[in-house]
Motif scaffolding. Structure first.
Motif: not given
Length: 288
Positions: A185-191, A193-196, A200-209
């Protein structure tokens, strides 16, 4: 109550409680309101939902969840965060706070108690070292889940949604896709977060079959084959399966099974999709 999605509010509460980040818990707190909004949208949280949040930290995302959901169960392992959470979440009557290890919790009991046994939504900003055990533990326990929306390391998110033949494709791709439909759903850069963090991070949604995408006679054997075929990625599938310590098939049995499945004896595991692995498992099951 101060919106913890703003960095100055996060700093103020951490200083007030003299909080020290615990490296063993992989703590990185979100400090970006746009990302928090994206997570809520990605998880499709509505006022009828019961949400299980794993690792609420200081309650940054918990506040957002409580604004949108009917009920939030927040499970935090670090006892030093409980007094902070009791303050930052004091304005909400729809949050249950538990100081516990999610891997040792009876999640079915929580769902029965707070959502009458109906499917819940899981939302989490997980410590990266424990992402896979938590996600797979939730799926393998077969508790009623609608979806899992998590912040994970970007490369882990890529692996979860990878397709056969790509460099990211592996045992995790197949395990996740057996249970759920992944969507980044989104890519999230290190800045954000605290602490950095260093990655890099990402928001992923896993929809159950609604029902499993493949029928297989022996689920355990299926995942043994999948793990064995990627443990020695550069080897042919025949050698990978033959060398696996928890499998006892001869090379002849494996080669014959591949032939019955319409696959070459020189094929590698990374070329097979979930359906082909399931077919192979069923053929080998009959050889037992």
């Amino acid at each position: 109550m101060a919106d913890l999605g703003h960095p100055q509010n996060t700093i103020a509460i951490l200083q007030k409680y003299h909080f020290v980040f615990q490296k063993k818990y992989g703590q990185n707190f979100l400090i970006d309101t746009h990302v928090l909004d994206k997570i809520i949208r990605a998880a499709s949280i509505t006022d009828s939902d019961c949400v299980l949040e794993i690792g609420p930290g200081i309650g940054t995302m918990t506040q957002y969840l409580a604004e949108h959901a009917r009920q939030v169960i927040a499970v935090e392992i670090d006892k030093h965060l409980i007094p902070i959470l009791e303050e930052t979440l004091s304005a909400y009557s729809n949050i249950t706070l538990l100081n516990a290890d999610i891997l040792k919790l009876d999640i079915q009991n929580l769902i029965d108690t707070y959502n009458k046994g109906q499917p819940i939504k899981v939302v989490a900003n997980l410590p990266y070292y424990i992402t896979t055990p938590i996600i797979m533990g939730l799926f393998e326990s077969h508790v009623p889940l609608d979806s899992i929306t998590v912040m994970v390391q970007k490369e882990v998110a890529d692996r979860m949604q990878a397709k056969p033949g790509s460099k990211d494709y592996g045992a995790l791709s197949l395990a996740v896709q057996y249970y759920a439909q992944p969507y980044i759903a989104a890519n999230v850069p290190p800045n954000c977060f605290m602490p950095r963090p260093n990655v890099g991070s990402a928001v992923i949604r896993l929809t159950r079959h609604p029902s499993l995408p493949v029928a297989v006679q022996d689920e355990k054997l299926l995942f043994q084959l999948i793990r064995a075929s990627f443990n020695q990625r550069r080897k042919t599938l025949v050698n990978g399966l033959y060398n696996a310590p928890d499998l006892s098939f001869s090379k002849e049995e494996i080669t014959n099974a591949l032939s019955k499945a319409g696959l070459s004896s020189t094929i590698r595991g990374e070329a097979l999709n979930l359906e082909q692995f399931a077919l192979l498992a069923d053929i080998l099951k009959h050889n037992d």
